[in-house]
Scaffold this active site. Structure first.
Site, PDB file in Angstrom:
ATOM      1  N   VAL A  66     -15.966  23.233  48.564  1.00 54.05           N
ATOM      2  CA  VAL A  66     -15.034  24.086  47.829  1.00 54.05           C
ATOM      3  C   VAL A  66     -13.957  23.183  47.243  1.00 54.05           C
ATOM      4  O   VAL A  66     -13.428  22.314  47.939  1.00 54.05           O
ATOM      5  CB  VAL A  66     -14.406  25.148  48.765  1.00 54.05           C
ATOM      6  CG1 VAL A  66     -13.358  25.966  48.032  1.00 54.05           C
ATOM      7  CG2 VAL A  66     -15.493  26.043  49.359  1.00 54.05           C
ATOM      8  N   GLU A  98     -25.790  18.737  59.018  1.00 53.83           N
ATOM      9  CA  GLU A  98     -25.048  17.644  59.646  1.00 53.83           C
ATOM     10  C   GLU A  98     -23.592  17.770  59.247  1.00 53.83           C
ATOM     11  O   GLU A  98     -23.288  18.192  58.132  1.00 53.83           O
ATOM     12  CB  GLU A  98     -25.546  16.259  59.187  1.00 53.83           C
ATOM     13  CG  GLU A  98     -26.932  15.887  59.644  1.00 53.83           C
ATOM     14  CD  GLU A  98     -28.028  16.378  58.712  1.00 53.83           C
ATOM     15  OE1 GLU A  98     -29.196  16.370  59.141  1.00 53.83           O
ATOM     16  OE2 GLU A  98     -27.730  16.787  57.570  1.00 53.83           O
ATOM     17  N   ASN A 103     -14.519  15.859  60.516  1.00 55.86           N
ATOM     18  CA  ASN A 103     -14.272  16.935  59.551  1.00 55.86           C
ATOM     19  C   ASN A 103     -13.957  18.224  60.317  1.00 55.86           C
ATOM     20  O   ASN A 103     -14.791  19.109  60.465  1.00 55.86           O
ATOM     21  CB  ASN A 103     -15.479  17.112  58.625  1.00 55.86           C
ATOM     22  CG  ASN A 103     -15.203  18.080  57.494  1.00 55.86           C
ATOM     23  OD1 ASN A 103     -14.261  18.863  57.538  1.00 55.86           O
ATOM     24  ND2 ASN A 103     -16.040  18.038  56.470  1.00 55.86           N
ATOM     25  N   TYR A 110     -18.253  26.017  61.101  1.00 57.58           N
ATOM     26  CA  TYR A 110     -19.609  26.105  61.644  1.00 57.58           C
ATOM     27  C   TYR A 110     -19.606  26.643  63.068  1.00 57.58           C
ATOM     28  O   TYR A 110     -20.449  27.461  63.425  1.00 57.58           O
ATOM     29  CB  TYR A 110     -20.313  24.751  61.549  1.00 57.58           C
ATOM     30  CG  TYR A 110     -20.468  24.270  60.123  1.00 57.58           C
ATOM     31  CD1 TYR A 110     -20.899  25.130  59.107  1.00 57.58           C
ATOM     32  CD2 TYR A 110     -20.172  22.960  59.768  1.00 57.58           C
ATOM     33  CE1 TYR A 110     -21.025  24.693  57.800  1.00 57.58           C
ATOM     34  CE2 TYR A 110     -20.305  22.517  58.459  1.00 57.58           C
ATOM     35  CZ  TYR A 110     -20.729  23.388  57.481  1.00 57.58           C
ATOM     36  OH  TYR A 110     -20.860  22.964  56.185  1.00 57.58           O
TER      37      TYR A 110
END
Length: 151
Positions: A66, A98, A103, A110
């Site tokens: 994004v 992955e 991050n 996730y």
């Protein structure tokens, strides 16, 4: 996503990642027939994109990004759920991806979307000063009742 979208996609990629995909990576994904999606704001500005590769009965999410000014508004989550719902309707049993351990925003997305860590790819990603960073391999198994709006 079409070839005409690539300059905008690459521009976003270069702004948000220290080790971005190249124009060739995106072009190769289109050429290979991967599911390549570009998402526009009502103004027509390209603000997000995703690339997924189908493996027999699951989907490998290769890139979901994004544009920086549009991050933190739930757009990544909405796209991820839209992709998962479409994959379920097309017969996928789950989604693999992955992620860099560093991050944190992606990991939070996730984790909260039902992905679980199933492995590690050692030294997978480039990192500063010629180093390499591991990738966490995540998987979300799709269950009965999943599947919403159509891609």
């Amino acid at each position: 996503m079409t070839r005409a979208d690539l300059p905008a996609v690459v521009a976003i990629e270069n702004r948000i990642y220290p080790f971005p995909w190249s124009a060739g990576n995106f072009s190769d994904s289109l050429e290979a027939g991967y599911d390549c999606w570009a998402f526009e704001a009502p103004s027509g500005e390209l603000i997000a994109y995703s690339i997924a590769m189908w493996i027999p009965d699951e989907v490998h999410l290769l890139n979901l990004s994004v544009a920086a000014p549009h991050q933190g508004r739930g757009l990544g989550r909405a796209i991820l759920e839209w992709l998962c719902a479409g994959a379920v309707r097309r017969g996928a049993m789950g989604m693999l991806l992955e992620v860099r351990p560093s991050n944190l925003p992606a990991r939070r997305l996730y984790d909260s979307s039902g992905f679980q860590r199933i492995g590690v790819r050692r030294r997978y990603y480039p990192a500063p000063e010629g180093q390499r960073e591991d990738a966490w391999v995540l998987f979300r198994r799709f269950g009965a009742g999943e599947g919403g709006g159509a891609p």
